[in-house]
Design a protein around this motif. Structure first.
Motif, PDB file in Angstrom:
ATOM      1  N   HIS A 129       0.803  -1.221   0.000  1.00  0.00           N
ATOM      2  CA  HIS A 129       0.000   0.000   0.000  1.00  0.00           C
ATOM      3  C   HIS A 129       0.837   1.274   0.000  1.00  0.00           C
ATOM      4  O   HIS A 129       0.279   2.377  -0.033  1.00  0.00           O
ATOM      5  N   SER A 130       2.138   1.140   0.032  1.00  0.00           N
ATOM      6  CA  SER A 130       3.003   2.327  -0.024  1.00  0.00           C
ATOM      7  C   SER A 130       3.529   2.566  -1.441  1.00  0.00           C
ATOM      8  O   SER A 130       4.308   3.488  -1.662  1.00  0.00           O
ATOM      9  N   GLN A 131       3.087   1.736  -2.387  1.00  0.00           N
ATOM     10  CA  GLN A 131       3.570   1.864  -3.759  1.00  0.00           C
ATOM     11  C   GLN A 131       2.866   3.011  -4.486  1.00  0.00           C
ATOM     12  O   GLN A 131       1.957   3.646  -3.960  1.00  0.00           O
ATOM     13  N   PHE A 132       3.308   3.268  -5.704  1.00  0.00           N
ATOM     14  CA  PHE A 132       2.775   4.376  -6.511  1.00  0.00           C
ATOM     15  C   PHE A 132       1.259   4.300  -6.628  1.00  0.00           C
ATOM     16  O   PHE A 132       0.695   3.247  -6.920  1.00  0.00           O
ATOM     17  N   PHE A 133       0.616   5.440  -6.385  1.00  0.00           N
ATOM     18  CA  PHE A 133      -0.835   5.533  -6.557  1.00  0.00           C
ATOM     19  C   PHE A 133      -1.163   6.964  -6.938  1.00  0.00           C
ATOM     20  O   PHE A 133      -0.669   7.912  -6.320  1.00  0.00           O
ATOM     21  N   ASN A 134      -1.991   7.132  -7.950  1.00  0.00           N
ATOM     22  CA  ASN A 134      -2.364   8.476  -8.386  1.00  0.00           C
ATOM     23  C   ASN A 134      -3.730   8.413  -9.044  1.00  0.00           C
ATOM     24  O   ASN A 134      -3.894   7.788 -10.087  1.00  0.00           O
ATOM     25  N   CYS A 135      -4.709   9.021  -8.406  1.00  0.00           N
ATOM     26  CA  CYS A 135      -6.070   8.986  -8.926  1.00  0.00           C
ATOM     27  C   CYS A 135      -6.795  10.258  -8.490  1.00  0.00           C
ATOM     28  O   CYS A 135      -6.482  10.827  -7.439  1.00  0.00           O
ATOM     29  N   THR A 136      -7.746  10.692  -9.292  1.00  0.00           N
ATOM     30  CA  THR A 136      -8.579  11.817  -8.877  1.00  0.00           C
ATOM     31  C   THR A 136      -9.141  11.519  -7.493  1.00  0.00           C
ATOM     32  O   THR A 136      -9.761  10.473  -7.299  1.00  0.00           O
ATOM     33  N   PRO A 137      -8.912  12.381  -6.493  1.00  0.00           N
ATOM     34  CA  PRO A 137      -9.271  12.069  -5.096  1.00  0.00           C
ATOM     35  C   PRO A 137     -10.689  11.543  -4.902  1.00  0.00           C
ATOM     36  O   PRO A 137     -10.895  10.583  -4.153  1.00  0.00           O
ATOM     37  N   HIS A 138     -11.669  12.147  -5.570  1.00  0.00           N
ATOM     38  CA  HIS A 138     -13.049  11.678  -5.388  1.00  0.00           C
ATOM     39  C   HIS A 138     -13.226  10.260  -5.930  1.00  0.00           C
ATOM     40  O   HIS A 138     -13.851   9.405  -5.290  1.00  0.00           O
ATOM     41  N   MET A 139     -12.661   9.983  -7.111  1.00  0.00           N
ATOM     42  CA  MET A 139     -12.811   8.663  -7.721  1.00  0.00           C
ATOM     43  C   MET A 139     -12.023   7.596  -6.974  1.00  0.00           C
ATOM     44  O   MET A 139     -12.353   6.405  -7.030  1.00  0.00           O
ATOM     45  N   ALA A 140     -10.984   8.016  -6.254  1.00  0.00           N
ATOM     46  CA  ALA A 140     -10.181   7.060  -5.487  1.00  0.00           C
ATOM     47  C   ALA A 140     -11.001   6.382  -4.404  1.00  0.00           C
ATOM     48  O   ALA A 140     -10.656   5.292  -3.941  1.00  0.00           O
ATOM     49  N   HIS A 141     -12.105   7.009  -3.983  1.00  0.00           N
ATOM     50  CA  HIS A 141     -12.974   6.394  -2.968  1.00  0.00           C
ATOM     51  C   HIS A 141     -13.538   5.061  -3.460  1.00  0.00           C
ATOM     52  O   HIS A 141     -13.761   4.139  -2.668  1.00  0.00           O
ATOM     53  N   LEU A 142     -13.791   4.966  -4.769  1.00  0.00           N
ATOM     54  CA  LEU A 142     -14.295   3.718  -5.337  1.00  0.00           C
ATOM     55  C   LEU A 142     -13.263   2.604  -5.171  1.00  0.00           C
ATOM     56  O   LEU A 142     -13.595   1.481  -4.766  1.00  0.00           O
ATOM     57  N   ILE A 143     -12.002   2.908  -5.483  1.00  0.00           N
ATOM     58  CA  ILE A 143     -10.925   1.930  -5.340  1.00  0.00           C
ATOM     59  C   ILE A 143     -10.717   1.579  -3.871  1.00  0.00           C
ATOM     60  O   ILE A 143     -10.544   0.409  -3.516  1.00  0.00           O
ATOM     61  N   LEU A 144     -10.731   2.592  -3.018  1.00  0.00           N
ATOM     62  CA  LEU A 144     -10.520   2.376  -1.588  1.00  0.00           C
ATOM     63  C   LEU A 144     -11.585   1.455  -1.003  1.00  0.00           C
ATOM     64  O   LEU A 144     -11.276   0.536  -0.228  1.00  0.00           O
ATOM     65  N   GLY A 145     -12.848   1.678  -1.389  1.00  0.00           N
ATOM     66  CA  GLY A 145     -13.924   0.823  -0.893  1.00  0.00           C
ATOM     67  C   GLY A 145     -13.767  -0.619  -1.342  1.00  0.00           C
ATOM     68  O   GLY A 145     -13.955  -1.556  -0.550  1.00  0.00           O
ATOM     69  N   MET A 146     -13.397  -0.824  -2.608  1.00  0.00           N
ATOM     70  CA  MET A 146     -13.193  -2.174  -3.117  1.00  0.00           C
ATOM     71  C   MET A 146     -12.014  -2.845  -2.426  1.00  0.00           C
ATOM     72  O   MET A 146     -12.065  -4.034  -2.080  1.00  0.00           O
ATOM     73  N   ASP A 147     -10.957  -2.088  -2.207  1.00  0.00           N
ATOM     74  CA  ASP A 147      -9.766  -2.613  -1.530  1.00  0.00           C
ATOM     75  C   ASP A 147     -10.123  -3.133  -0.144  1.00  0.00           C
ATOM     76  O   ASP A 147      -9.790  -4.267   0.224  1.00  0.00           O
ATOM     77  N   ILE A 148     -10.811  -2.315   0.640  1.00  0.00           N
ATOM     78  CA  ILE A 148     -11.165  -2.704   2.011  1.00  0.00           C
ATOM     79  C   ILE A 148     -12.051  -3.941   2.013  1.00  0.00           C
ATOM     80  O   ILE A 148     -11.859  -4.866   2.818  1.00  0.00           O
ATOM     81  N   ALA A 149     -13.031  -3.983   1.098  1.00  0.00           N
ATOM     82  CA  ALA A 149     -13.944  -5.119   1.040  1.00  0.00           C
ATOM     83  C   ALA A 149     -13.212  -6.417   0.710  1.00  0.00           C
ATOM     84  O   ALA A 149     -13.460  -7.466   1.315  1.00  0.00           O
ATOM     85  N   ILE A 150     -12.299  -6.356  -0.256  1.00  0.00           N
ATOM     86  CA  ILE A 150     -11.580  -7.559  -0.677  1.00  0.00           C
ATOM     87  C   ILE A 150     -10.649  -8.056   0.427  1.00  0.00           C
ATOM     88  O   ILE A 150     -10.625  -9.247   0.749  1.00  0.00           O
ATOM     89  N   GLU A 151      -9.892  -7.131   1.023  1.00  0.00           N
ATOM     90  CA  GLU A 151      -8.983  -7.544   2.088  1.00  0.00           C
ATOM     91  C   GLU A 151      -9.749  -8.005   3.329  1.00  0.00           C
ATOM     92  O   GLU A 151      -9.285  -8.876   4.062  1.00  0.00           O
TER      93      GLU A 151
END
Length: 268
Positions: free
Chosen positions: A62-84
């Motif tokens: 989770h410390s690796q490169f990440f760059n996304c429009t802040p609002h849209m990153a919420h979609l990725i963040l939610g999926m990440d938490i659910a999967i883990e």
């Protein structure tokens, strides 16, 4: 399938944590990587707190490169938490590939909606009305900003969380295939960015009584964008070699671009 480990209030705090810390220590090397890691710390501690090896692996991922429009990153963040939450550390590679493949396409959508529309459209309306002494345009602009912050943002987070859970529930036995597919998608996105965004003008050379454009008349005839691809592969290979970081490589490319421009070779 195991029970959910995060309450609604915890998920809400994680969503707001990204709002406050997503741009933390943003830099050219890993962009929002530090902010993403900081946002995920409560998740990592809760899921892997009793397993040092798993925690180290999650922290690194989770410390690796990440760059996304802040609002849209919420979609990725939610999926990440659910999967883990459902699969634990065994799904960390799937999550990493998911982040890599989605951050580009989602940014294309997010930048249009939350950057261009916010600044250009609403900003223009506000400026035009303000020139006539009317503050309504500014109010509309602020209302849109608050709507995006308090309505769209949590909606995307919850959507990602729900879809992430469904993804694991339906395809828990196919995570390896999903990981490979997402990895391929990520490579396609990166490859298309190299072809469309990297400019490499090799200049021309004299050949008998004519001149030869090395890019158009030679390399593009063999394989379009071949020099750009070779440059990207070379830079990727150099990362981690002889203490080279992405920031140092950017500086090297800038210096070489200036030097090569004197000889007619241009890199952008």
């Amino acid at each position: 399938m195991s029970d959910k480990k995060f309450t609604k209030s915890e998920l809400s705090r994680l969503s707001w944590r990204w709002v406050l810390m997503g741009q933390l220590c943003s830099n050219y090397g890993k962009m929002q990587g530090s902010g993403y890691l900081t946002t995920m710390l409560p998740v990592i501690e809760k899921l892997y707190g009793d397993d040092t090896e798993a925690m180290d692996k999650a922290l690194l991922a989770h410390s690796q490169f990440f760059n996304c429009t802040p609002h849209m990153a919420h979609l990725i963040l939610g999926m990440d938490i659910a999967i883990e939450e459902q699969e634990g550390i065994s799904a960390i590679e799937t999550v990493s590939s998911l982040k890599t493949s989605l951050m580009g396409p989602l940014s294309g959508i997010g930048d249009t909606i939350f950057a261009m529309m916010n600044s250009v459209i609403f900003g223009s309306i506000a400026a035009t009305m303000a020139a006539d002494g009317n503050v309504t345009g500014v109010i509309i602009w602020e209302v849109w900003y608050m709507f995006a912050l308090f309505v769209i943002r949590p909606f995307l987070f919850n959507l990602g969380y729900k879809q992430g859970t469904n993804l694991v529930g339906l395809y828990s036995d196919k995570l390896k295939n999903i990981t490979k597919a997402i990895s391929v998608l990520g490579l396609i996105v990166v490859g298309s960015m190299i072809a469309s965004m990297v400019t490499l003008n090799l200049g021309t050379v004299g050949l008998f009584s004519t001149s030869l454009d090395l890019q158009v008349d030679l390399f593009d005839k063999i394989l379009p964008k071949l020099p750009q691809a070779l440059l990207a592969v070379s830079l990727y290979w150099l990362v981690g070699k002889v203490n080279l970081t992405t920031t140092k490589l950017i500086l090297i490319v800038i210096i070489l671009s200036i030097l090569f421009s004197v000889t007619g070779i241009a890199i952008a």
